[in-house]
Design an enzyme around this catalytic site. Sequence first.
Site, PDB file in Angstrom:
ATOM      1  N   CYS A 196      22.696  91.796 -25.713  1.00 31.02           N
ATOM      2  CA  CYS A 196      22.563  92.233 -24.321  1.00 31.02           C
ATOM      3  C   CYS A 196      22.644  91.042 -23.360  1.00 31.02           C
ATOM      4  O   CYS A 196      22.911  91.209 -22.174  1.00 31.02           O
ATOM      5  CB  CYS A 196      21.277  93.014 -24.124  1.00 31.02           C
ATOM      6  SG  CYS A 196      19.844  92.169 -24.750  1.00 31.02           S
ATOM      7  N   ARG A 246      24.445  88.012 -24.126  1.00 28.66           N
ATOM      8  CA  ARG A 246      25.593  87.116 -24.304  1.00 28.66           C
ATOM      9  C   ARG A 246      26.698  87.755 -25.128  1.00 28.66           C
ATOM     10  O   ARG A 246      26.445  88.596 -25.986  1.00 28.66           O
ATOM     11  CB  ARG A 246      25.171  85.806 -24.962  1.00 28.66           C
ATOM     12  CG  ARG A 246      24.609  85.958 -26.367  1.00 28.66           C
ATOM     13  CD  ARG A 246      24.244  84.619 -26.970  1.00 28.66           C
ATOM     14  NE  ARG A 246      23.102  84.034 -26.285  1.00 28.66           N
ATOM     15  CZ  ARG A 246      23.139  82.875 -25.632  1.00 28.66           C
ATOM     16  NH1 ARG A 246      24.265  82.185 -25.583  1.00 28.66           N
ATOM     17  NH2 ARG A 246      22.070  82.401 -25.040  1.00 28.66           N
ATOM     18  N   GLN A 279      15.149  87.060 -32.504  1.00 34.60           N
ATOM     19  CA  GLN A 279      16.017  88.210 -32.781  1.00 34.60           C
ATOM     20  C   GLN A 279      17.481  87.773 -32.832  1.00 34.60           C
ATOM     21  O   GLN A 279      18.274  88.296 -33.591  1.00 34.60           O
ATOM     22  CB  GLN A 279      15.855  89.251 -31.686  1.00 34.60           C
ATOM     23  CG  GLN A 279      14.721  90.216 -31.972  1.00 34.60           C
ATOM     24  CD  GLN A 279      14.676  91.322 -30.945  1.00 34.60           C
ATOM     25  OE1 GLN A 279      14.928  91.101 -29.770  1.00 34.60           O
ATOM     26  NE2 GLN A 279      14.347  92.498 -31.401  1.00 34.60           N
ATOM     27  N   GLN A 327      20.859  88.526 -35.170  1.00 27.87           N
ATOM     28  CA  GLN A 327      22.116  89.016 -34.582  1.00 27.87           C
ATOM     29  C   GLN A 327      23.298  88.112 -34.963  1.00 27.87           C
ATOM     30  O   GLN A 327      24.392  88.599 -35.233  1.00 27.87           O
ATOM     31  CB  GLN A 327      21.968  89.107 -33.056  1.00 27.87           C
ATOM     32  CG  GLN A 327      21.073  90.276 -32.650  1.00 27.87           C
ATOM     33  CD  GLN A 327      20.542  90.162 -31.225  1.00 27.87           C
ATOM     34  OE1 GLN A 327      20.395  89.062 -30.690  1.00 27.87           O
ATOM     35  NE2 GLN A 327      20.252  91.291 -30.614  1.00 27.87           N
ATOM     36  N   THR A 341       7.879 100.901 -20.156  1.00 30.36           N
ATOM     37  CA  THR A 341       6.837  99.949 -20.575  1.00 30.36           C
ATOM     38  C   THR A 341       5.900 100.585 -21.604  1.00 30.36           C
ATOM     39  O   THR A 341       5.560  99.961 -22.619  1.00 30.36           O
ATOM     40  CB  THR A 341       6.018  99.488 -19.349  1.00 30.36           C
ATOM     41  OG1 THR A 341       6.912  99.234 -18.279  1.00 30.36           O
ATOM     42  CG2 THR A 341       5.195  98.272 -19.646  1.00 30.36           C
ATOM     43  N   GLY A 342       5.477 101.815 -21.331  1.00 26.78           N
ATOM     44  CA  GLY A 342       4.583 102.514 -22.257  1.00 26.78           C
ATOM     45  C   GLY A 342       5.244 102.699 -23.613  1.00 26.78           C
ATOM     46  O   GLY A 342       4.606 102.525 -24.655  1.00 26.78           O
TER      47      GLY A 342
END
Lengths: 274, 423
Positions: free
Chosen positions: B49, B51, B114, B118, B191-192
């Site tokens: 998301c 690069r 992460q 990837q 967010t929740g």
Amino acid sequence: MIPSIHTINILLPLFYIATFAIYFYDFQQGGKKFENSKRLFLFITLILHFLYLVLRTIEFNHPPITNVFEIFTVLAFAISFSYFILELVTDIRGTGPFIIIISIIFQIISSFFIQDLTEVKEVLRSNLLGIHVISALIGYAGITISAVYGVLYLILYNELKLNKFGLIFNRLPSLEILERLSSIAAIIGFVFLTFTIVIGIIWLPKAFPDISFLDPKLIGTFAVWILYGIGLINKFMGKWRGKKLIILSILGFTLAILSTMLTNFLAKSFHSFY
Amino acid sequence: MNLLGISINHRTASVELREALHLSEEEIRNFIQMTKDKAFAEGIVISTCNRTEIYAIPKSNNTNLKDLEDLIKNYKSSFEVKEENFQHFISRESIEHLFRVACGIDSLLIGDNQIFKQVKDSFQISEEMGFAGVLIRRVMDAATRVGKRAINETAISEGAVTVSYAAVQLVEKIFSNLQKKSALIIGTGETGEIAAKHLRDRGIGRLALTNRSFDKAEKLAAELNTAVFPFSNFKEHLYKFDIVVSATSSENLILTKADIEDAMKKRNYASMVLMDIAVPRDIDPESKKIDYVFYHDIDSLNIIVEQNLSKRKNEIPKVEKIIQDELDNFFEWYNSLEAAPTIKTLRDLFESVRAEEVEKNINKFSEDDKEKLEIITKRIINKILHHPTIELRKMSESDLRIEDTAAKIAIIRDLFGLNKKED
């Protein structure tokens, strides 16, 4: 052998200080650099201390439990040894400096004032007394460790309440773990104190026919025992937890220390042997 | 080494452009198929998301960075990409940048691990598409080593650097075992939802949701396999939870101090953590005055995030050192892929095997035969090595691209274990 004993007597505070320094450095840096070596260093210090206690026992022909400074060195050993076992069992390695510093205090006082006593009162050569004192020292090590974890709990509790996320927040284990460690240590302390009192009650009338059960040391010990007893009963009944128990544990430890100091330095008690 | 690299990332392009240029796995596969048939021999395409990066070794020395740029521009032709949206790298710079990406120091969230996964996934696609040759494999081996070393030897990925993770870190400073705890999430917006997923990933014992829109809560609950309470009566159940995370868009307080006090009495003052990550706040901040209530809002969680980010930044020099080490190792290997040193090492290897065997068996021969044995065995070795030696020399003198020569030599070195021998 006496020169060796004197040398180790000087070395012991230095070893404890060095062990503390490694533990503290690791605590401050938060790295894993000395994770295993600090434990090894503590182990070496404990071996040296154990050797010292054995040498004293052989050389002076009595276990080192006949006066407050001998007892302080055994207590320093018992505290660090108990912590060592606790660290091995729980693998919680971040709290070492807070326990080892207590051993340093007791050992420094002992190293400064301990004497080479070859003559001790006959009453201090009893086997029952040996069991009584060893049990008492394990009990005191337990309540000392319980109080230290209690203090750490209170500090972390306040930091969490005040949104302070510093060294204590980053390095200490969770509040639940600190509470559990404090409780386990308090239970061990209470069990051994109970045993100490029972042995004392059996042995006392034999050793001191004119003993008064209003002796300040006895009253102090009973007060500590009752305090921990109340706390543990309420804990097991699910009524008390957290801060309340922790404060009780710290109070118990303070009372135990005051009782020991008062009886040995101020009051005329049968527990003052010299 | 003619490895070309282009990168469109959070420093060079807006989030809209980054999103527009993002390549799905299928798009990456199609892109590789198209690319490998045209101008590039081997390479790797990384798209997240934040690069989109392409590293490739051209088939011809005339192919350059502009050609690589044009490929992605043509592939995503509906979006206008300017020259300044690209970062360009050649040779050592390309590998260095890939290493920086793999270990997370080029990420928006420094130390984000992460990206390491990837990058490895992207390599897997290249492998499957037959787009990873000897050189790219070796580059990726080194990149993987950099990523692992950065995680193991530094604190670059330690500590929470998002509000949701910081909330979990805080909870873990109060409770020792989340499996024995229960949590309620109030508000099932983005967010929740993230908070719920973090708690589930950390193994929370029991998770429940509540939301003004019951349908939305039910949908998320079905996905996470959790309980749902109607918003109208969730307060009645509040005392059952050790952790309450509130993230609604309500303009007013949802939980008052009295609500919390009531719940705490019913819980016999067992510790309760309140994470108010809503803006404006959902829970009365005065609740923090109640014993055993640990109230934290977005500001306090941000303190943890900032502290951890700062610690990670301090680790960057250590990671840079690892990158330089691995770059040096890589180029040491790469430089060994020249014909002359390989011929010498190969001949040395055969000679050492010959000499060892002769020495072992020499006593089985008469004095007269010993000399003959030396001559014959040397002749055998020379004959075996004659053809490979000629071919290796030809390779270095031909018009082959240096990467092709290097790839062939790398295979020979691997086959005969010449790299191990030198180590």
